[in-house]
Design an enzyme around this catalytic site. Sequence first.
Site, PDB file in Angstrom:
ATOM      1  N   CYS A 180      39.494  50.698  51.485  1.00 41.30           N
ATOM      2  CA  CYS A 180      38.711  51.473  50.519  1.00 41.30           C
ATOM      3  C   CYS A 180      38.472  50.694  49.238  1.00 41.30           C
ATOM      4  O   CYS A 180      37.425  50.805  48.612  1.00 41.30           O
ATOM      5  CB  CYS A 180      39.403  52.792  50.225  1.00 41.30           C
ATOM      6  SG  CYS A 180      41.083  52.602  49.605  1.00 41.30           S
ATOM      7  N   HIS A 317      43.491  56.124  46.684  1.00 39.65           N
ATOM      8  CA  HIS A 317      42.203  55.929  47.345  1.00 39.65           C
ATOM      9  C   HIS A 317      41.186  55.400  46.344  1.00 39.65           C
ATOM     10  O   HIS A 317      41.112  55.874  45.205  1.00 39.65           O
ATOM     11  CB  HIS A 317      41.724  57.256  47.947  1.00 39.65           C
ATOM     12  CG  HIS A 317      40.566  57.122  48.876  1.00 39.65           C
ATOM     13  ND1 HIS A 317      40.519  56.216  49.905  1.00 39.65           N
ATOM     14  CD2 HIS A 317      39.383  57.788  48.929  1.00 39.65           C
ATOM     15  CE1 HIS A 317      39.382  56.338  50.557  1.00 39.65           C
ATOM     16  NE2 HIS A 317      38.666  57.287  49.977  1.00 39.65           N
ATOM     17  N   ASN A 339      32.237  58.192  48.660  1.00 39.24           N
ATOM     18  CA  ASN A 339      33.409  57.866  49.453  1.00 39.24           C
ATOM     19  C   ASN A 339      33.055  56.776  50.460  1.00 39.24           C
ATOM     20  O   ASN A 339      31.913  56.303  50.498  1.00 39.24           O
ATOM     21  CB  ASN A 339      33.918  59.127  50.166  1.00 39.24           C
ATOM     22  CG  ASN A 339      35.414  59.106  50.387  1.00 39.24           C
ATOM     23  OD1 ASN A 339      36.030  58.046  50.452  1.00 39.24           O
ATOM     24  ND2 ASN A 339      36.013  60.282  50.522  1.00 39.24           N
TER      25      ASN A 339
END
EC number: 3.4.22.-
Length: 490
Positions: A180, A317, A339
């Site tokens: 990520c 994240h 995202n």
Amino acid sequence: MAGGGGKSVAAALAMACFLLILAAFAPPAAAAPPDIMSIIRYNAEHGVRGLERTEAEARAAYDLWLARHRRGGGGGSRNGFIGEHERRFRVFWDNLKFVDAHNARADERGGFRLGMNRFADLTNGEFRATYLGTTPAGRGRRVGEAYRHDGVEALPDSVDWRDKGAVVAPVKNQGQCGSCWAFSAVAAVEGINKIVTGELVSLSEQELVECARNGQNSGCNGGIMDDAFAFIARNGGLDTEEDYPYTAMDGKCNLAKRSRKVVSIDGFEDVPENDELSLQKAVAHQPVSVAIDAGGREFQLYDSGVFTGRCGTNLDHGVVAVGYGTDAATGAAYWTVRNSWGPDWGENGYIRMERNVTARTGKCGIAMMASYPIKKGPNPKPSPPSPAPSPPQQCDRYSKCPAGTTCCCNYGIRNHCIVWGCCPVEGATCCKDHSTCCPKEYPVCNAKARTCSKSKNSPYNIRTPAAMARSVPEQPDSISFVVLNREDLV
């Protein structure tokens, strides 16, 4: 990073991220019935009147969910163990009850909605244990003053960099790799490159995964966006996604592709921490990498609306803030966050997160560790094409040696060579023992003493000759060979 005007961050991020193993099992679009979402999302018949779905209804919903999210449909299971299918159904049913109850309250009071997405057959504990990372000790940050909000300047009421063409569509999917941090950094660089140059170029996350092993970055095992920006700046740029495609796994850095610097940045800075107004100012100028706590059950099953659910500040994240605004229906201020779980999570891959909360850290810690790339000028000029490889060395009509080697006779009769060997350096001197060779910089070969020197009587700069390998015959079935390493020349 050296500190720059603010206190050090208490906990820096080492993103193990969400390893979206389930993404690999998504079936073709035709496999899902067209009305699947009318069944697996909240139905007004359930929840509002206190009714629960029957087990038969839940199993029907699970079968439809499996058809959409798992190849093989209702007979499959996540791990293939006996009884696992039933266990997964029970978890799914529990999550379905949770979603129904939440959405019933959302319909009565207004608010964000949940859905039975690809994480719907995981308990929240499994979700956190499997897909979330840890938070290591912190270090200094490079806090910039450019976007520090002084409380005076007016900021736009809303910004959305998607409307300005500064984000690559559709939303990318990190798959089964804790990368990520790479997706967050790349999206921010793609955005500033579009703003400065007018070109939207999809860049390579895989180059960061494989090559950016600086600082706390560790490929699929996590990393932080600041270290990704530092690598891109130091490397002189980043290759394109098309040339260096994503594989969702660690691998060896491709040095040739790493040298193809298509989009560059000049550096990076950190937004002043725990200050949503400074973050708002930064996002008004460019997409910004942010770290959040994404481990709550409501976050796990988020579907749409302004997220006001429970979350903490355990940053695990990496995502990108690409805008902000106010919801017309509820009046709730929000951040628009991109995202890296693909376009079928949330609002086409995005989540709107509550903005201007009481906590200085921001919702889910969004204001704690924000950073952005700096770009002031054009990108590097395209690198010239690599020279064509040299052709093989033809020893005689029947034998040849690979490019970059020298043909030397291993065995001959009078002036006719019967067996050729390949010296592992180009332009070499073949020694009289017919088994070794010397590089052209040390052309004098003493086979008996096993030395190579620059001149006949020079006692200095002596090297050991390299052994030769057998040449390749034009009839490949008769003899094979392996060229020895240059390390033989020591």
